[in-house]
Motif scaffolding. Structure first.
Motif, PDB file in Angstrom:
ATOM      1  N   PRO A 180       0.794  -1.240   0.000  1.00 20.36           N
ATOM      2  CA  PRO A 180       0.000   0.000   0.000  1.00 20.36           C
ATOM      3  C   PRO A 180       0.824   1.286   0.000  1.00 20.36           C
ATOM      4  N   GLY A 181       1.924   1.293   0.752  1.00 15.52           N
ATOM      5  CA  GLY A 181       2.729   2.507   0.842  1.00 15.52           C
ATOM      6  C   GLY A 181       4.083   2.346   0.178  1.00 15.52           C
ATOM      7  N   HIS A 182       4.128   1.582  -0.892  1.00 12.79           N
ATOM      8  CA  HIS A 182       5.405   1.423  -1.601  1.00 12.79           C
ATOM      9  C   HIS A 182       5.834   2.770  -2.178  1.00 12.79           C
ATOM     10  N   ILE A 183       7.122   3.094  -2.038  1.00 15.52           N
ATOM     11  CA  ILE A 183       7.633   4.325  -2.664  1.00 15.52           C
ATOM     12  C   ILE A 183       8.823   4.027  -3.568  1.00 15.52           C
ATOM     13  N   CYS A 184       8.951   4.842  -4.614  1.00 15.05           N
ATOM     14  CA  CYS A 184      10.171   4.925  -5.404  1.00 15.05           C
ATOM     15  C   CYS A 184      10.815   6.259  -5.050  1.00 15.05           C
ATOM     16  N   LEU A 185      12.091   6.427  -5.370  1.00 14.31           N
ATOM     17  CA  LEU A 185      12.753   7.724  -5.218  1.00 14.31           C
ATOM     18  C   LEU A 185      13.270   8.146  -6.581  1.00 14.31           C
ATOM     19  N   PHE A 194      15.042   5.106  -8.412  1.00 15.72           N
ATOM     20  CA  PHE A 194      15.243   4.002  -7.476  1.00 15.72           C
ATOM     21  C   PHE A 194      13.885   3.350  -7.288  1.00 15.72           C
ATOM     22  N   ALA A 195      13.723   2.163  -7.872  1.00 17.72           N
ATOM     23  CA  ALA A 195      12.379   1.645  -8.137  1.00 17.72           C
ATOM     24  C   ALA A 195      11.864   0.636  -7.109  1.00 17.72           C
ATOM     25  N   GLY A 196      12.686   0.241  -6.130  1.00 19.10           N
ATOM     26  CA  GLY A 196      12.218  -0.750  -5.162  1.00 19.10           C
ATOM     27  C   GLY A 196      11.738  -2.001  -5.877  1.00 19.10           C
ATOM     28  N   ASP A 197      10.571  -2.516  -5.470  1.00 20.35           N
ATOM     29  CA  ASP A 197       9.988  -3.692  -6.141  1.00 20.35           C
ATOM     30  C   ASP A 197       8.956  -3.280  -7.187  1.00 20.35           C
ATOM     31  N   HIS A 198       8.815  -1.971  -7.426  1.00 24.19           N
ATOM     32  CA  HIS A 198       7.756  -1.502  -8.322  1.00 24.19           C
ATOM     33  C   HIS A 198       8.040  -1.867  -9.776  1.00 24.19           C
ATOM     34  N   MET A 199       9.271  -1.645 -10.204  1.00 25.81           N
ATOM     35  CA  MET A 199       9.632  -1.918 -11.594  1.00 25.81           C
ATOM     36  C   MET A 199      10.906  -2.756 -11.587  1.00 25.81           C
ATOM     37  N   LEU A 200      10.774  -4.043 -11.909  1.00 22.72           N
ATOM     38  CA  LEU A 200      11.909  -4.962 -11.887  1.00 22.72           C
ATOM     39  C   LEU A 200      12.227  -5.381 -13.322  1.00 22.72           C
ATOM     40  N   LEU A 234      16.582   7.895 -17.015  1.00 23.03           N
ATOM     41  CA  LEU A 234      17.709   7.406 -17.818  1.00 23.03           C
ATOM     42  C   LEU A 234      18.243   6.083 -17.286  1.00 23.03           C
ATOM     43  N   LEU A 235      18.095   5.889 -15.985  1.00 18.48           N
ATOM     44  CA  LEU A 235      18.570   4.641 -15.388  1.00 18.48           C
ATOM     45  C   LEU A 235      17.604   4.232 -14.274  1.00 18.48           C
ATOM     46  N   ILE A 236      17.148   2.986 -14.341  1.00 15.37           N
ATOM     47  CA  ILE A 236      16.262   2.467 -13.304  1.00 15.37           C
ATOM     48  C   ILE A 236      17.082   1.529 -12.431  1.00 15.37           C
ATOM     49  N   LEU A 237      17.049   1.791 -11.126  1.00 13.07           N
ATOM     50  CA  LEU A 237      17.813   0.992 -10.181  1.00 13.07           C
ATOM     51  C   LEU A 237      16.833   0.186  -9.334  1.00 13.07           C
ATOM     52  N   PRO A 238      16.630  -1.081  -9.689  1.00 15.30           N
ATOM     53  CA  PRO A 238      15.619  -1.886  -9.009  1.00 15.30           C
ATOM     54  C   PRO A 238      16.176  -2.534  -7.742  1.00 15.30           C
ATOM     55  N   ALA A 239      15.295  -3.053  -6.903  1.00 20.91           N
ATOM     56  CA  ALA A 239      15.719  -3.727  -5.674  1.00 20.91           C
ATOM     57  C   ALA A 239      16.128  -5.175  -5.936  1.00 20.91           C
ATOM     58  N   HIS A 240      15.730  -5.719  -7.075  1.00 23.98           N
ATOM     59  CA  HIS A 240      16.149  -7.077  -7.448  1.00 23.98           C
ATOM     60  C   HIS A 240      16.538  -7.052  -8.922  1.00 23.98           C
ATOM     61  N   GLY A 241      17.655  -7.671  -9.262  1.00 23.87           N
ATOM     62  CA  GLY A 241      18.117  -7.679 -10.653  1.00 23.87           C
ATOM     63  C   GLY A 241      19.055  -6.513 -10.921  1.00 23.87           C
ATOM     64  N   ARG A 242      19.458  -6.376 -12.178  1.00 24.34           N
ATOM     65  CA  ARG A 242      20.446  -5.366 -12.550  1.00 24.34           C
ATOM     66  C   ARG A 242      19.789  -4.065 -13.001  1.00 24.34           C
ATOM     67  N   PRO A 243      20.508  -2.940 -12.863  1.00 25.20           N
ATOM     68  CA  PRO A 243      19.973  -1.667 -13.359  1.00 25.20           C
ATOM     69  C   PRO A 243      19.667  -1.770 -14.851  1.00 25.20           C
ATOM     70  N   PHE A 244      18.658  -1.022 -15.303  1.00 19.93           N
ATOM     71  CA  PHE A 244      18.289  -1.080 -16.720  1.00 19.93           C
ATOM     72  C   PHE A 244      17.816   0.294 -17.178  1.00 19.93           C
ATOM     73  N   GLN A 245      17.575   0.418 -18.497  1.00 23.41           N
ATOM     74  CA  GLN A 245      17.335   1.760 -19.045  1.00 23.41           C
ATOM     75  C   GLN A 245      15.980   2.005 -19.677  1.00 23.41           C
TER      76      GLN A 245
END
Ligand code: ZN
Ligand code: ZN
Length: 331
Positions: A180-185, A194-200, A234-245
């Motif tokens: 419910p209160g998931h945040i990205c930065l 910084f996408a947390g678990d929102h965008m993997l 320009l760069l997505i930094l997820p909480a699981h997996g590698r950064p992607f674009q």
């Protein structure tokens, strides 16, 4: 070939370090981020509360030349993101920043379990899970509390706050759905999300309807994906997996996946009234592991709810059952 899991630290932007931490009992890693600023560091997420994981954080803090963790911002209260909060942000430790919709989930989930275990059991029963399975599945809640040490939030976030993290300034983006209160930065000047678990990059995060979720998590989730893609990071930094674009491409893939699933579920219910458990069994087949069964039910329910909200299905409730059926033809 089994995937190689590489723990360790790398600098993903100037003064921003990604640290990959082990997740006990699971074959995976969680990425947390250190934002260095001289003698202090700010942290985004903190891994589970295990000795191995907490020592890795302490070593990383020392490695960037810092003595103290100033802020701990947590994307959401799942154990792999929030577990060590009580160790890092306990008395005299860092200030914990958490979205206010995550705050009330902590006690029932990790401290006073009995009420939630009962509530989950009832939720499983009304959704068509057989008695014996419901007992086992509702108790699976208990295992998680062992790797989580809660802490009180010093700041409760609403979304849209600007936070100084290390030498960067990031905007809090409220992205409900997975929690419910998931945040990205979002860091606007360099386009870092910084996408947390929102965008993997590889997985579709679990979006489930359950006693601790919001009432229509799938629509909220899809809406949040669109908002994040609109920044054209320009760069997505997820909480699981590698950064992607390619945020737009990833969002299109995730949205298509859910659209397909909605169609599949509509097809399953077209043959007549069903419980969510029946739908989940038809969709995924019998699952071996109890945790997967619960996730499958929750995920199926999130899709059923979205279809009912859109008027593509009817939802029928009583104290003992929740059922779904195709809409009656209008006279
Ligand atoms: Zn999560
Ligand atoms: Zn996670």
């Amino acid at each position: 070939m089994p995937r190689m899991l590489q723990t360790g630290m790398s600098e993903v932007a100037t003064g921003v370090f990604e640290l990959r931490l082990p997740i006990p009992f699971e074959d995976g890693l969680v990425n947390v981020f250190l934002f260095a600023d001289g003698g202090v560091v700010d942290l985004l997420d903190c891994g589970m509360n295990s000795d191995e994981s907490v020592s890795a954080i302490r070593a990383a803090v020392a490695h960037v030349g810092a003595k103290k963790i100033r802020r701990l911002v947590v994307t959401h209260i799942h154990p792999d993101h929030y577990g060590a909060a009580g160790t890092i942000a306990g008395d005299g430790g860092a200030d914990l920043y958490l979205h206010r919709l995550e705050v009330p989930l902590v006690n029932p989930r990790y401290v006073e379990l009995e009420h939630l275990v009962k509530e989950v059991q009832n939720y499983l029963l009304v959704n068509g899970v057989p008695d014996d399975e419901a007992e086992v599945l509702s108790n699976s809640q208990r295992a998680l509390s062992q790797v989580v040490k809660p802490a009180d939030a010093a700041v409760q976030l609403d979304g849209a706050e600007l936070l100084d993290m290390g030498r960067k300034q990031l905007r809090v983006e409220w992205t409900p759905g997975h929690s419910p209160g998931h945040i990205c930065l979002y860091e606007a000047s360099e386009g870092l999300l910084f996408a947390g678990d929102h965008m993997l990059p590889e997985l579709s995060p679990n979006i489930g309807l359950h006693p601790q979720s919001t009432p229509d998590p799938l629509h909220e989730y899809l809406d949040g994906l669109k908002r994040m893609a609109a920044y054209e990071p320009l760069l997505i930094l997820p909480a699981h997996g590698r950064p992607f674009q390619d945020a737009a491409g990833r969002v299109a893939t995730l949205a298509a996946h859910h659209a397909r699933r909605l169609d599949q579920i509509l097809e399953i219910v077209s043959s007549g009234e069903k419980s969510a458990w029946q739908v989940a069994l038809e969709l995924w087949g019998p699952r071996e592991h109890f945790y997967e069964k619960r996730l499958a039910l929750q995920e199926g329910l999130a899709h059923l709810q979205a279809l009912a909200v859109e008027g593509r299905l009817e939802k029928l409730v009583s104290p003992v059952s929740v059922r779904w059926r195709p809409p009656r033809a209008k006279a």
